[in-house]
Design a protein around this motif. Structure first.
Motif, PDB file in Angstrom:
ATOM      1  N   ARG A 107       4.108  -2.706   8.797  1.00 55.54           N
ATOM      2  CA  ARG A 107       3.778  -1.280   8.667  1.00 55.54           C
ATOM      3  C   ARG A 107       5.080  -0.489   8.636  1.00 55.54           C
ATOM      4  O   ARG A 107       5.873  -0.565   9.565  1.00 55.54           O
ATOM      5  N   GLY A 108       5.267   0.224   7.557  1.00 47.07           N
ATOM      6  CA  GLY A 108       6.444   1.063   7.414  1.00 47.07           C
ATOM      7  C   GLY A 108       7.609   0.351   6.753  1.00 47.07           C
ATOM      8  O   GLY A 108       7.586  -0.853   6.514  1.00 47.07           O
ATOM      9  N   TYR A 109       8.609   1.149   6.440  1.00 48.15           N
ATOM     10  CA  TYR A 109       9.847   0.655   5.844  1.00 48.15           C
ATOM     11  C   TYR A 109      10.972   1.488   6.429  1.00 48.15           C
ATOM     12  O   TYR A 109      10.975   2.707   6.295  1.00 48.15           O
ATOM     13  N   MET A 145       0.872  -1.169   0.000  1.00 48.97           N
ATOM     14  CA  MET A 145       0.000   0.000   0.000  1.00 48.97           C
ATOM     15  C   MET A 145       0.914   1.226   0.000  1.00 48.97           C
ATOM     16  O   MET A 145       1.784   1.352   0.865  1.00 48.97           O
ATOM     17  N   GLU A 146       0.718   2.085  -0.974  1.00 43.82           N
ATOM     18  CA  GLU A 146       1.571   3.258  -1.136  1.00 43.82           C
ATOM     19  C   GLU A 146       0.731   4.474  -1.510  1.00 43.82           C
ATOM     20  O   GLU A 146      -0.455   4.348  -1.778  1.00 43.82           O
ATOM     21  N   GLN A 147       1.374   5.640  -1.516  1.00 43.53           N
ATOM     22  CA  GLN A 147       0.705   6.856  -1.951  1.00 43.53           C
ATOM     23  C   GLN A 147       1.743   7.806  -2.535  1.00 43.53           C
ATOM     24  O   GLN A 147       2.921   7.735  -2.174  1.00 43.53           O
ATOM     25  N   PRO A 148       1.308   8.682  -3.435  1.00 37.34           N
ATOM     26  CA  PRO A 148       2.242   9.645  -4.028  1.00 37.34           C
ATOM     27  C   PRO A 148       2.896  10.511  -2.946  1.00 37.34           C
ATOM     28  O   PRO A 148       2.257  10.897  -1.964  1.00 37.34           O
ATOM     29  N   GLY A 149       4.180  10.763  -3.105  1.00 36.38           N
ATOM     30  CA  GLY A 149       4.907  11.615  -2.173  1.00 36.38           C
ATOM     31  C   GLY A 149       5.435  10.901  -0.945  1.00 36.38           C
ATOM     32  O   GLY A 149       6.061  11.521  -0.086  1.00 36.38           O
ATOM     33  N   CYS A 150       5.228   9.606  -0.834  1.00 35.08           N
ATOM     34  CA  CYS A 150       5.687   8.836   0.317  1.00 35.08           C
ATOM     35  C   CYS A 150       7.203   8.634   0.211  1.00 35.08           C
ATOM     36  O   CYS A 150       7.685   7.922  -0.665  1.00 35.08           O
ATOM     37  N   PRO A 175       4.695   3.117   3.560  1.00 36.67           N
ATOM     38  CA  PRO A 175       4.142   1.909   2.955  1.00 36.67           C
ATOM     39  C   PRO A 175       3.727   0.900   4.018  1.00 36.67           C
ATOM     40  O   PRO A 175       4.294   0.852   5.091  1.00 36.67           O
ATOM     41  N   THR A 176       2.729   0.136   3.686  1.00 43.31           N
ATOM     42  CA  THR A 176       2.351  -1.036   4.467  1.00 43.31           C
ATOM     43  C   THR A 176       2.382  -2.209   3.510  1.00 43.31           C
ATOM     44  O   THR A 176       1.896  -2.111   2.379  1.00 43.31           O
ATOM     45  N   TRP A 199       9.250   7.064   2.263  1.00 44.78           N
ATOM     46  CA  TRP A 199       9.674   5.704   2.582  1.00 44.78           C
ATOM     47  C   TRP A 199       9.330   4.736   1.462  1.00 44.78           C
ATOM     48  O   TRP A 199      10.041   3.750   1.246  1.00 44.78           O
ATOM     49  N   CYS A 200       8.269   5.016   0.724  1.00 40.40           N
ATOM     50  CA  CYS A 200       7.942   4.214  -0.461  1.00 40.40           C
ATOM     51  C   CYS A 200       9.044   4.387  -1.510  1.00 40.40           C
ATOM     52  O   CYS A 200       9.479   3.411  -2.134  1.00 40.40           O
ATOM     53  N   ALA A 201       9.501   5.614  -1.683  1.00 42.93           N
ATOM     54  CA  ALA A 201      10.575   5.891  -2.633  1.00 42.93           C
ATOM     55  C   ALA A 201      11.864   5.188  -2.221  1.00 42.93           C
ATOM     56  O   ALA A 201      12.608   4.667  -3.065  1.00 42.93           O
ATOM     57  N   ARG A 202      12.120   5.154  -0.929  1.00 45.16           N
ATOM     58  CA  ARG A 202      13.323   4.459  -0.449  1.00 45.16           C
ATOM     59  C   ARG A 202      13.202   2.959  -0.713  1.00 45.16           C
ATOM     60  O   ARG A 202      14.159   2.316  -1.147  1.00 45.16           O
ATOM     61  N   PHE A 203      12.023   2.380  -0.474  1.00 44.43           N
ATOM     62  CA  PHE A 203      11.787   0.973  -0.809  1.00 44.43           C
ATOM     63  C   PHE A 203      12.014   0.751  -2.303  1.00 44.43           C
ATOM     64  O   PHE A 203      12.648  -0.223  -2.708  1.00 44.43           O
ATOM     65  N   ASP A 204      11.497   1.665  -3.124  1.00 42.75           N
ATOM     66  CA  ASP A 204      11.670   1.557  -4.574  1.00 42.75           C
ATOM     67  C   ASP A 204      13.140   1.549  -4.977  1.00 42.75           C
ATOM     68  O   ASP A 204      13.525   0.865  -5.920  1.00 42.75           O
ATOM     69  N   ALA A 205      13.961   2.295  -4.270  1.00 45.82           N
ATOM     70  CA  ALA A 205      15.392   2.360  -4.580  1.00 45.82           C
ATOM     71  C   ALA A 205      16.149   1.135  -4.061  1.00 45.82           C
ATOM     72  O   ALA A 205      17.065   0.644  -4.723  1.00 45.82           O
ATOM     73  N   GLU A 206      15.763   0.627  -2.896  1.00 48.27           N
ATOM     74  CA  GLU A 206      16.559  -0.409  -2.237  1.00 48.27           C
ATOM     75  C   GLU A 206      16.071  -1.842  -2.475  1.00 48.27           C
ATOM     76  O   GLU A 206      16.888  -2.764  -2.500  1.00 48.27           O
ATOM     77  N   ILE A 207      14.792  -2.046  -2.630  1.00 50.10           N
ATOM     78  CA  ILE A 207      14.247  -3.403  -2.701  1.00 50.10           C
ATOM     79  C   ILE A 207      13.564  -3.697  -4.035  1.00 50.10           C
ATOM     80  O   ILE A 207      13.789  -4.750  -4.633  1.00 50.10           O
TER      81      ILE A 207
END
Length: 122
Positions: free
Chosen positions: A97-99, A29-34, A82-83, A36-44
């Motif tokens: 919950r979270g990253y 579960m994500e949302q624009p501007g997150c 993110p969740t 921590w979501c962007a960090r997940f996108d870069a790392e995982i």
């Protein structure tokens, strides 16, 4: 004719393998501007599908600002992103919950995946 029948059986076998592979999925579960979501996108995210974990539970993303998918009506939405929700046959196995970074994520997602039914290797 024999080639058509063989192709049909091959397609059926492939469809059965595909269904089995998608019995589990990791819902993000994500949302624009997150951030921590962007960090997940870069790392995982770039390697997830290439890992044993990613093959066992393919990543599925849901934008929390969009309408909730009909097939997920039984899964509780979150406000915090993110969740990650591990699903097996559309039933929740557990959630993160979270990253906070890649090491912690791999450890926690491993714990979740250990709760999935054992794969049939026959």
């Amino acid at each position: 004719m024999a080639r058509v029948v063989a192709a049909a059986f091959g397609a059926l076998a492939l469809a059965q393998v595909t269904v089995k592979a998608e019995a589990a999925e990791l819902l993000m579960m994500e949302q624009p501007g997150c951030v921590w979501c962007a960090r997940f996108d870069a790392e995982i995210a770039p390697t997830w599908a290439k890992t044993a974990e990613g093959r066992r539970a393919p990543l599925r993303r849901v934008d929390m600002t969009a309408p909730w998918p009909r097939d997920l009506l039984g899964i509780q939405r979150e406000r915090f992103t993110p969740t990650f929700v591990l699903l097996h046959e559309v039933a929740e196995v557990g959630r993160l919950r979270g990253y906070v970074g890649d090491v912690f994520f791999w450890y926690r997602v491993g714990e979740l995946l250990a709760n999935l039914p054992q794969e049939n290797t026959n």
